[in-house]
Design an enzyme around this catalytic site. Structure first.
Site, PDB file in Angstrom:
ATOM      1  N   ARG A  79      -1.215   5.255  -1.339  1.00 50.50           N
ATOM      2  CA  ARG A  79      -1.299   5.259   0.123  1.00 50.50           C
ATOM      3  C   ARG A  79      -0.854   6.636   0.628  1.00 50.50           C
ATOM      4  O   ARG A  79       0.047   7.254   0.040  1.00 50.50           O
ATOM      5  CB  ARG A  79      -0.421   4.157   0.722  1.00 50.50           C
ATOM      6  CG  ARG A  79      -0.938   2.754   0.407  1.00 50.50           C
ATOM      7  CD  ARG A  79      -0.142   1.698   1.155  1.00 50.50           C
ATOM      8  NE  ARG A  79      -0.559   0.352   0.772  1.00 50.50           N
ATOM      9  CZ  ARG A  79      -1.531  -0.346   1.351  1.00 50.50           C
ATOM     10  NH1 ARG A  79      -2.187   0.210   2.371  1.00 50.50           N
ATOM     11  NH2 ARG A  79      -1.842  -1.554   0.948  1.00 50.50           N
ATOM     12  N   HIS A 115      -7.505  -4.856   4.918  1.00 51.79           N
ATOM     13  CA  HIS A 115      -7.896  -5.076   6.308  1.00 51.79           C
ATOM     14  C   HIS A 115      -9.392  -4.834   6.493  1.00 51.79           C
ATOM     15  O   HIS A 115     -10.076  -5.627   7.141  1.00 51.79           O
ATOM     16  CB  HIS A 115      -7.109  -4.147   7.234  1.00 51.79           C
ATOM     17  CG  HIS A 115      -5.733  -4.633   7.560  1.00 51.79           C
ATOM     18  ND1 HIS A 115      -4.751  -4.810   6.609  1.00 51.79           N
ATOM     19  CD2 HIS A 115      -5.171  -4.984   8.754  1.00 51.79           C
ATOM     20  CE1 HIS A 115      -3.637  -5.242   7.190  1.00 51.79           C
ATOM     21  NE2 HIS A 115      -3.865  -5.356   8.494  1.00 51.79           N
ATOM     22  N   ARG A 168      -6.868   2.197  10.410  1.00 56.00           N
ATOM     23  CA  ARG A 168      -6.098   2.157   9.163  1.00 56.00           C
ATOM     24  C   ARG A 168      -5.839   3.562   8.621  1.00 56.00           C
ATOM     25  O   ARG A 168      -4.798   3.825   8.006  1.00 56.00           O
ATOM     26  CB  ARG A 168      -6.829   1.314   8.113  1.00 56.00           C
ATOM     27  CG  ARG A 168      -7.091  -0.121   8.517  1.00 56.00           C
ATOM     28  CD  ARG A 168      -5.831  -0.862   8.883  1.00 56.00           C
ATOM     29  NE  ARG A 168      -5.021  -1.171   7.710  1.00 56.00           N
ATOM     30  CZ  ARG A 168      -3.798  -1.648   7.761  1.00 56.00           C
ATOM     31  NH1 ARG A 168      -3.206  -1.845   8.919  1.00 56.00           N
ATOM     32  NH2 ARG A 168      -3.130  -1.919   6.656  1.00 56.00           N
ATOM     33  N   HIS A 174      -4.001   4.169   4.740  1.00 54.08           N
ATOM     34  CA  HIS A 174      -5.152   4.246   3.840  1.00 54.08           C
ATOM     35  C   HIS A 174      -5.816   5.613   3.928  1.00 54.08           C
ATOM     36  O   HIS A 174      -5.797   6.255   4.988  1.00 54.08           O
ATOM     37  CB  HIS A 174      -6.202   3.187   4.194  1.00 54.08           C
ATOM     38  CG  HIS A 174      -5.837   1.806   3.755  1.00 54.08           C
ATOM     39  ND1 HIS A 174      -5.694   1.451   2.433  1.00 54.08           N
ATOM     40  CD2 HIS A 174      -5.589   0.674   4.470  1.00 54.08           C
ATOM     41  CE1 HIS A 174      -5.376   0.165   2.353  1.00 54.08           C
ATOM     42  NE2 HIS A 174      -5.289  -0.319   3.572  1.00 54.08           N
TER      43      HIS A 174
END
Length: 355
Positions: A79, A115, A168, A174
Site C-alpha cells: 500500500r 473496494h 482509493r 491503493h
C-alpha cells in the site's frame, strides 16, 4: 514494480495537491465503495424488489471478496502509505510525503483493491438486472428507449467506478494499478454468476458445503505457506508501524475479518432463504404485494442501520471473529426471513378484518 509504484506515488501526490477541494466528495465515494454497504444497503433494497437479483448479489459479493483475499495473498501488493516509507528507491531519506486519512490505514495487502472489486461486482449485477427488464421490449420505440437506458446505466456504472477508484488512490491506500485490477476482477466474477442459475435453488446443505470449502481452502492456503515460512499477515505490522494515527488501525480490515464476515453473510442467506418464515411470508400471497415489499425494505434498512451501531469487542481477536460471523449471518437472516415474517403477521389481522 518499483517503476509502477513510483509513478503511482506521483499520481497520488497530484491528486492530493490539485484536488484537495474535492476531499469530502472523494472520502464519501470511498465509503460508497465499502463492501459492507452491499449487505447493509444494496441487498435489502434489491432482495424485496427481485429475490433472484438479491440472492445473486450476496453470492457475487462473497465469492468476489474471497477471490480478492486469495489474490491479495498471492500478489503481495504493498500500500502506498507504507511503501514510500520502506522503499530504497528514494535516497537520503527524501521519500515523498503522502497525506493519510482516518480510512487510509487498512491492514491487508493492497492488490487488488477490495473496494473497487466489491463496487464493480455489485453495480454490475444491478445494472444488468435493470437492463434485463428493458431488453424484452420489441417495438421500435421501446428498442430506442432500451438503447438510451443501456447508455445511461453503463455511464452511471463507470462514473461510480472511476470515482471509487480515484478516491482509493487519493487517500493513499491503493496504487492506481491495484484499483484497475479490482474493477476488472469484480466484473469478471459478476459476469460468471450471470451464467450460474443453480444458486437460486441452492439448499441449506449447499450453502454449508460452500462455506466450509471457502473457509478450509483459505485457512489451508494460509497454513501451507506458513509452513514454508511465508507469513500472509506480513502487511499488518507494516500498517501498524507506518499509520500516522494508531487509532485509525481497525481489526475489521484484517484479511481474516473480511473472510469471516463474508462466510457469515452467505450462511445467513442460506439459513433465511430455506426457512419456513421466508416461505410463509415472501413466497405467500403477501410476497407479491408492493405494499408488503416496501414495508420490508423500510424496516430492513432501519434495522440494519441499528445493527451497524453494534460495535464488537476487539480485545480478543478470536472472539471478534466469532461475533463478526454471527453479526454478519444475522443481517441476511433478518432481511430474508425475520422482518418479512413479522410484517406478514402484522398484515394478516388487517386482511381478516377486510374480509
Amino acid at each position: 514494480m518499483d517503476l509502477l509504484h513510483s509513478n503511482g506515488v506521483l499520481i497520488i501526490q497530484h491528486l492530493q495537491k490539485d484536488y484537495r477541494s474535492y476531499q469530502d466528495f472523494l472520502n464519501f465515494m470511498s465509503q460508497v465503495g465499502d463492501p459492507r454497504n452491499i449487505f447493509l444497503i444494496y441487498f435489502p433494497l434489491w432482495f424485496q424488489l427481485n429475490q433472484v437479483v438479491g440472492t445473486k448479489m450476496i453470492w457475487v459479493a462473497v465469492i468476489g471478496d474471497w477471490f480478492n483475499l486469495i489474490f491479495k495473498w498471492i500478489l503481495f501488493g504493498h500500500r502506498p502509505y507504507w511503501w514510500v516509507q520502506e522503499t530504497m528507491l528514494y535516497p537520503n531519506q527524501s521519500s515523498p510525503c503522502l497525506e493519510q486519512f482516518p480510512i487510509t490505514c487498512e491492514t491487508g495487502p493492497g492488490s487488488p483493491s477490495g473496494h473497487a472489486m466489491g463496487s464493480s461486482c455489485v453495480w454490475y449485477v444491478m445494472v444488468t438486472a435493470a437492463l434485463s427488464y428493458t431488453v424484452r421490449w420489441k417495438d421500435e420505440s421501446a428498442i430506442t428507449l432500451h438503447r438510451l437506458t443501456w447508455s445511461f446505466l453503463w455511464s452511471v456504472f463507470w462514473i461510480i467506478q472511476i470515482s471509487v477508484c480515484v478516491s482509493r488512490v487519493f487517500i493513499a491506500t491503493h496504487f492506481p494499478h491495484q484499483v484497475i485490477l479490482g474493477v476488472i476482477g469484480g466484473m469478471l466474477v459478476a459476469e460468471a454468476f450471470e451464467h450460474t442459475p443453480a444458486i437460486q435453488t441452492a439448499s441449506l446443505k449447499t450453502y454449508i458445503k460452500t462455506n466450509l470449502f471457502l473457509f478450509i481452502f483459505a485457512l489451508g492456503f494460509y497454513l501451507l505457506l506458513k509452513l514454508i515460512d511465508v507469513d500472509l499477515l506480513w502487511s499488518v505490522p507494516k500498517a501498524k508501524k507506518w499509520c500516522a494515527n494508531p487509532d485509525w488501525i481497525n481489526i475489521d480490515t484484517t484479511p481474516f475479518a473480511g473472510l469471516v464476515r463474508n462466510l457469515g453473510a452467505l450462511f445467513g442467506l442460506g439459513l433465511g432463504i430455506n426457512s419456513e418464515m421466508f416461505i410463509m411470508s415472501c413466497k405467500g400471497t403477501n410476497g407479491y404485494k408492493m405494499s408488503f415489499r416496501l414495508l420490508c425494505i423500510a424496516a430492513s434498512l432501519v434495522t440494519l442501520q441499528l445493527f451497524d451501531f453494534i460495535k464488537l469487542p476487539t480485545h480478543t481477536e478470536y472472539l471478534f471473529y466469532v461475533l463478526s460471523f454471527c453479526k454478519s449471518a444475522a443481517i441476511p437472516l433478518t432481511v430474508v426471513a425475520l422482518i418479512p415474517y413479522c410484517i406478514h403477521l402484522l398484515m394478516r389481522p388487517t386482511e381478516k378484518k377486510l374480509n
